[in-house]
Write a protein that holds these residues in place. Structure first.
Motif, short mmCIF file in Angstrom:
data_model
loop_
_atom_site.label_atom_id
_atom_site.label_comp_id
_atom_site.label_asym_id
_atom_site.label_seq_id
_atom_site.Cartn_x
_atom_site.Cartn_y
_atom_site.Cartn_z
N LYS A 29 17.14 -24.22 -103.62
CA LYS A 29 18.14 -25.27 -103.49
C LYS A 29 19.54 -24.83 -103.92
O LYS A 29 20.51 -25.51 -103.61
N ASP A 30 19.64 -23.75 -104.68
CA ASP A 30 20.95 -23.30 -105.13
C ASP A 30 20.95 -21.78 -105.24
O ASP A 30 19.90 -21.12 -105.23
N TRP A 31 22.16 -21.21 -105.36
CA TRP A 31 22.30 -19.76 -105.41
C TRP A 31 21.74 -19.17 -106.69
O TRP A 31 21.27 -18.01 -106.70
N ARG A 38 17.67 -15.54 -109.11
CA ARG A 38 16.55 -15.19 -109.99
C ARG A 38 15.37 -14.66 -109.17
O ARG A 38 14.69 -13.72 -109.59
N ILE A 39 15.13 -15.27 -108.02
CA ILE A 39 14.05 -14.80 -107.14
C ILE A 39 14.36 -13.38 -106.68
O ILE A 39 13.48 -12.50 -106.67
N ALA A 40 15.60 -13.13 -106.30
CA ALA A 40 16.00 -11.80 -105.82
C ALA A 40 15.86 -10.75 -106.92
O ALA A 40 15.41 -9.62 -106.67
N LEU A 41 16.21 -11.11 -108.17
CA LEU A 41 16.12 -10.16 -109.27
C LEU A 41 14.67 -9.76 -109.53
O LEU A 41 14.38 -8.57 -109.75
N ALA A 42 13.76 -10.73 -109.49
CA ALA A 42 12.34 -10.40 -109.65
C ALA A 42 11.90 -9.43 -108.56
O ALA A 42 11.15 -8.48 -108.82
N GLY A 43 12.38 -9.66 -107.34
CA GLY A 43 12.02 -8.77 -106.24
C GLY A 43 12.58 -7.37 -106.41
O GLY A 43 11.91 -6.38 -106.10
N LEU A 44 13.81 -7.27 -106.90
CA LEU A 44 14.40 -5.95 -107.13
C LEU A 44 13.60 -5.15 -108.15
O LEU A 44 13.46 -3.93 -108.03
N LEU A 45 13.06 -5.84 -109.16
CA LEU A 45 12.25 -5.15 -110.16
C LEU A 45 10.89 -4.75 -109.62
O LEU A 45 10.46 -3.60 -109.76
#
Length: 293
Positions: free
Chosen positions: A67-69, A74-81
């Motif tokens: 719903k927001d950036w 946070r979702i993207a950061l988990a994926g990067l890790l």
């Protein structure tokens, strides 16, 4: 209704074993794919393709998006890790000559590191029995890979990459548990792969030639890693993280080196000695102790 409930319970019981089996086949991609492409280029193609496919699936099925950036970040950061740091570290370690057994042993510390951090970061309690199980699991992994352990001075760079992979998968698992529990697997995983692909699109051209030999072996490895690992295994991992304690889920990684050794023995005739068989039994006992209710 009872049949549906029974089926759901059966599926929940099968999920850990299926995850271990799928995750363990990741070596097939490295074995067949890396001779034809450099590691970061391989990951860029793989994750970019999966990001597009999952985004289309999410749009077609009208999956909810963040719903927001801030949530998307946070979702993207988990994926990067989980995807970026971990996969890049493993691929680069092997590409720099670090034996697969040493790589597996270093990354195999992950369940212990996850358990140590899950208390202060997530407030989860790890019992004495579970600590014993975690130590047994690590000992089992060591027995499985001990015949392949050999480290020379030129392997120091590879060890550094393997350590980075260890940190990435550990912090990624904990961060996903804390911040990604409510994400839709279709749209959320698409965001994670897309974010990682963007980073790789910047890094890969600076460090590699980006040349690819589109052989049958490479295409097989690419499709296998895209849909069996990056979709099937990752969806199962995130579902398990959502339902269980971080230390319990992480303990399943102890089973991947034994299962990988079994698959390599069946498919490629790789040696499977008495110590490896004993290590498999020890690792299974350790995971059982961690997950026993």
């Amino acid at each position: 209704m009872s049949g549906t409930a029974t089926g759901g319970q059966t599926w929940l019981r099968l999920m850990p074993g299926l995850f271990v089996l799928l995750w363990s086949t990741g070596f097939i991609g490295a074995k067949y794919g890396l001779p034809y492409v450099e590691p970061l280029t391989f990951l860029l193609i793989r994750l970019g393709l999966v990001a597009v496919v999952l985004a289309l699936v999410a749009l077609a099925s009208r999956a909810p998006w963040p719903k927001d950036w801030a949530t998307a970040g946070r979702i993207a950061l988990a994926g990067l890790l989980v995807h970026g740091v971990y996969l890049s570290g493993v691929f680069l370690a092997i590409a720099h000559g670090l034996p697969a057994g040493v790589t597996a042993l270093i990354v195999g510390i992950q369940p212990l590191l996850t358990a140590a951090l899950s208390g202060p970061l997530l407030g989860e309690r790890v019992s004495g029995r579970q600590w014993v199980g975690l130590l047994l699991g690590l000992a089992g992994v060591g027995l499985v890979v001990r015949e392949k352990l050999s480290v020379d001075a030129e392997h120091l760079v590879g060890i550094g990459y393997a350590m980075a992979a260890l940190v990435g998968i550990t912090l990624g698992t904990l961060y996903q548990k804390r911040h990604g529990g409510g994400m839709d697997l279709r749209s959320g995983t698409a965001i994670q792969y897309a974010a990682t692909a963007v980073v790789l699109a910047v890094v890969a051209p600076l460090t590699e030639t980006m040349q690819v030999q589109w052989t049958g072996e490479f295409i097989f490895a690419l499709l296998w890693l895209c849909f069996v690992l990056s979709v099937g295994a990752i969806f199962l991992l995130f579902a398990l993280i959502r339902r269980g304690a971080a230390a319990k889920v992480a303990s399943l990684f102890y089973l991947t080196p034994p299962v990988t050794a079994l698959v390599a023995w069946m498919l490629f005739g790789e040696k499977l000695g008495v110590a490896a068989l004993a290590g498999m039994a020890v690792a299974v006992c350790g995971v059982a102790l961690v997950n026993r209710k």
